[in-house]
Design a protein around this motif. Structure first.
Motif, PDB file in Angstrom:
ATOM      1  N   TYR A  20       1.507  25.232   5.784  1.00 44.22           N
ATOM      2  CA  TYR A  20       0.734  26.281   5.126  1.00 44.22           C
ATOM      3  C   TYR A  20      -0.491  25.687   4.447  1.00 44.22           C
ATOM      4  N   ARG A  21      -1.644  26.309   4.694  1.00 42.06           N
ATOM      5  CA  ARG A  21      -2.891  25.964   4.001  1.00 42.06           C
ATOM      6  C   ARG A  21      -3.510  27.264   3.492  1.00 42.06           C
ATOM      7  N   ASP A  22      -3.898  27.251   2.238  1.00 39.86           N
ATOM      8  CA  ASP A  22      -4.481  28.446   1.611  1.00 39.86           C
ATOM      9  C   ASP A  22      -3.570  29.659   1.774  1.00 39.86           C
ATOM     10  N   GLY A  23      -2.258  29.403   1.720  1.00 39.46           N
ATOM     11  CA  GLY A  23      -1.294  30.485   1.781  1.00 39.46           C
ATOM     12  C   GLY A  23      -1.028  31.037   3.160  1.00 39.46           C
ATOM     13  N   ARG A  24      -1.624  30.439   4.202  1.00 40.30           N
ATOM     14  CA  ARG A  24      -1.442  30.908   5.571  1.00 40.30           C
ATOM     15  C   ARG A  24      -0.796  29.826   6.420  1.00 40.30           C
ATOM     16  N   CYS A  25       0.087  30.237   7.322  1.00 46.55           N
ATOM     17  CA  CYS A  25       0.707  29.283   8.243  1.00 46.55           C
ATOM     18  C   CYS A  25      -0.317  28.926   9.309  1.00 46.55           C
ATOM     19  N   VAL A  26      -0.682  27.638   9.375  1.00 47.00           N
ATOM     20  CA  VAL A  26      -1.710  27.199  10.323  1.00 47.00           C
ATOM     21  C   VAL A  26      -1.137  26.339  11.445  1.00 47.00           C
ATOM     22  N   ASP A  27       0.101  25.909  11.315  1.00 49.94           N
ATOM     23  CA  ASP A  27       0.714  25.107  12.364  1.00 49.94           C
ATOM     24  C   ASP A  27       2.231  25.142  12.189  1.00 49.94           C
ATOM     25  N   SER A  28       2.945  24.872  13.269  1.00 50.95           N
ATOM     26  CA  SER A  28       4.403  24.829  13.205  1.00 50.95           C
ATOM     27  C   SER A  28       4.922  23.921  14.303  1.00 50.95           C
ATOM     28  N   LEU A  29       6.174  23.522  14.180  1.00 52.26           N
ATOM     29  CA  LEU A  29       6.804  22.712  15.221  1.00 52.26           C
ATOM     30  C   LEU A  29       8.288  23.007  15.280  1.00 52.26           C
ATOM     31  N   GLN A  30       8.837  22.811  16.453  1.00 50.93           N
ATOM     32  CA  GLN A  30      10.280  22.929  16.656  1.00 50.93           C
ATOM     33  C   GLN A  30      10.710  21.784  17.539  1.00 50.93           C
ATOM     34  N   LEU A  31      11.651  20.982  17.062  1.00 50.65           N
ATOM     35  CA  LEU A  31      12.082  19.778  17.764  1.00 50.65           C
ATOM     36  C   LEU A  31      13.605  19.736  17.873  1.00 50.65           C
ATOM     37  N   PRO A  32      14.134  19.148  18.944  1.00 50.89           N
ATOM     38  CA  PRO A  32      15.590  19.046  19.119  1.00 50.89           C
ATOM     39  C   PRO A  32      16.172  17.858  18.358  1.00 50.89           C
ATOM     40  N   TYR A  33      15.722  17.681  17.117  1.00 51.54           N
ATOM     41  CA  TYR A  33      16.169  16.546  16.313  1.00 51.54           C
ATOM     42  C   TYR A  33      16.917  17.008  15.076  1.00 51.54           C
ATOM     43  N   GLY A  34      17.904  17.889  15.293  1.00 48.03           N
ATOM     44  CA  GLY A  34      18.780  18.238  14.191  1.00 48.03           C
ATOM     45  C   GLY A  34      19.577  17.016  13.774  1.00 48.03           C
ATOM     46  N   VAL A  35      20.258  17.106  12.647  1.00 50.71           N
ATOM     47  CA  VAL A  35      20.923  15.919  12.105  1.00 50.71           C
ATOM     48  C   VAL A  35      22.042  15.407  13.011  1.00 50.71           C
ATOM     49  N   SER A  36      22.550  16.266  13.896  1.00 45.80           N
ATOM     50  CA  SER A  36      23.584  15.810  14.836  1.00 45.80           C
ATOM     51  C   SER A  36      22.986  15.230  16.115  1.00 45.80           C
ATOM     52  N   ARG A  37      21.648  15.246  16.219  1.00 49.29           N
ATOM     53  CA  ARG A  37      20.988  14.780  17.439  1.00 49.29           C
ATOM     54  C   ARG A  37      19.926  13.713  17.148  1.00 49.29           C
ATOM     55  N   LEU A  38      20.084  12.998  16.067  1.00 43.12           N
ATOM     56  CA  LEU A  38      19.099  11.980  15.715  1.00 43.12           C
ATOM     57  C   LEU A  38      19.219  10.736  16.589  1.00 43.12           C
ATOM     58  N   VAL A  39      20.357  10.550  17.231  1.00 44.43           N
ATOM     59  CA  VAL A  39      20.647   9.395  18.091  1.00 44.43           C
ATOM     60  C   VAL A  39      20.443   8.109  17.282  1.00 44.43           C
ATOM     61  N   GLU A  40      19.464   7.297  17.637  1.00 43.89           N
ATOM     62  CA  GLU A  40      19.266   6.020  16.936  1.00 43.89           C
ATOM     63  C   GLU A  40      18.165   6.108  15.890  1.00 43.89           C
ATOM     64  N   GLN A  41      17.625   7.294  15.658  1.00 42.28           N
ATOM     65  CA  GLN A  41      16.601   7.472  14.639  1.00 42.28           C
ATOM     66  C   GLN A  41      17.237   7.929  13.332  1.00 42.28           C
ATOM     67  N   SER A  42      16.609   7.583  12.232  1.00 39.97           N
ATOM     68  CA  SER A  42      17.032   8.132  10.950  1.00 39.97           C
ATOM     69  C   SER A  42      16.217   9.386  10.682  1.00 39.97           C
ATOM     70  N   ALA A  43      16.705  10.199   9.762  1.00 39.58           N
ATOM     71  CA  ALA A  43      15.964  11.407   9.405  1.00 39.58           C
ATOM     72  C   ALA A  43      14.594  11.038   8.847  1.00 39.58           C
ATOM     73  N   ARG A  44      14.527   9.965   8.081  1.00 34.13           N
ATOM     74  CA  ARG A  44      13.240   9.539   7.510  1.00 34.13           C
ATOM     75  C   ARG A  44      12.266   9.138   8.616  1.00 34.13           C
ATOM     76  N   GLU A  45      12.753   8.490   9.648  1.00 33.79           N
ATOM     77  CA  GLU A  45      11.878   8.089  10.754  1.00 33.79           C
ATOM     78  C   GLU A  45      11.333   9.302  11.493  1.00 33.79           C
ATOM     79  N   VAL A  46      12.168  10.312  11.705  1.00 35.02           N
ATOM     80  CA  VAL A  46      11.716  11.540  12.358  1.00 35.02           C
ATOM     81  C   VAL A  46      10.686  12.250  11.479  1.00 35.02           C
TER      82      VAL A  46
END
Length: 284
Positions: A20-46
């Motif tokens: 959100y910028r200036d109260g408006r949504c200007v970008d979004s993302l959806q990724l298959p990296y839920g906490v059960s699908r991090l594999v060898e990555q940490s949440a912080r790395e994602v």
């Protein structure tokens, strides 16, 4: 009002975020990296790879909710005990990095939730109600009074459907499934008639084997059975407000209407984003 911020819904299977910028949504993302699908990555790395780049120009606040606050996520965040005021969420955020917070979940003596509390806060402002139902993998029924969650229950309806279709005899050898509202309604009526549904599950296979149910329609029949049973097992209510995705809310709405219960609905994403906005506004 908070103008520039990032809202993150980080669950078991997916990570979704809105900039959100200036109260408006200007970008979004959806990724298959839920906490059960991090594999060898940490949440912080994602987080550093996909969300931190949005903060290059400005170290804007980030508020995350969902399973990211569990022991499988970034950092275990304590639950707030019910009855709990949803207005107090902003004062109970858990900071995991500079200006990066996780919303605490809620608990009762026998139940827990993470993520839904943020949706409820937003839904309470957009569509006030005394009883909310949040359909999903682990469906929730929640009682709200004076801005506080007094109690809630969980039904593993979505997960049961997945397990039965993918790891049981019911789903074994089936072709690709198709939408079949007639099959859904038939299963729904069976579930409404039999809230103790365990001895009705095998009918999903028997009806197919005996030629009474198309092989491509087993999923929708089973969905109807499970949703109908869930609705009939709930404590009575004159009306409910559904919070979730359009397709699933429509199915639950059919179930409640057949059970003689009025049902309204609000989009889950809209409720979640309003909840995050309210949490940030309360901290200003």
């Amino acid at each position: 009002m908070s103008e520039n911020y990032i809202a993150v819904d980080w669950g078991s299977t997916h990570l979704r975020a809105w900039l959100y910028r200036d109260g408006r949504c200007v970008d979004s993302l959806q990724l298959p990296y839920g906490v059960s699908r991090l594999v060898e990555q940490s949440a912080r790395e994602v987080f550093d790879k996909y969300i931190e780049p949005w903060r290059i120009r400005e170290a804007m606040p980030v508020v995350m909710a969902g399973m990211i606050g569990s022991d499988a996520g970034w950092q275990p965040v304590p639950y707030l005990a019910c009855p709990a005021s949803l207005h107090e969420l902003s004062a109970q955020l858990y900071e995991v990095a500079p200006q990066v917070w996780i919303v605490p979940g809620l608990k009762t003596s026998r139940n827990v939730m993470r993520g839904e509390e943020t949706q409820l806060l937003g839904a309470m402002q957009l569509a006030p109600a005394a009883c909310y139902v949040l359909p999903g993998t682990h469906s929730k029924r929640v009682q709200v009074a004076n801005g506080a969650v007094s109690c809630f229950s969980t039904a593993m309806t979505g997960e049961l459907h997945h397990l039965l279709m993918n790891h049981s005899l019911i789903g074994k050898g089936l072709p690709e499934q198709r939408d079949d509202n007639a099959a859904f309604r038939a299963g729904l009526q069976r579930g409404l008639d039999s809230p103790s549904f365990v001895n009705k599950l095998f009918e999903a296979r028997a009806a197919r084997v005996l030629g009474e149910l198309a092989a491509e329609s087993v999923s929708d029949w089973l969905s109807g059975l499970l949703i109908g049973a869930e609705v009939m097992a709930m404590e009575p209510a004159e009306s409910v407000t559904l919070v979730g995705g359009e397709t699933l809310c429509l199915r639950y709405k059919q179930a409640f209407e057949k059970a003689g219960i009025a049902a309204n609905e609000i989009a889950g994403d809209a409720a979640f984003q309003q909840g995050i906005r309210s949490i940030l506004d309360a901290r200003r």
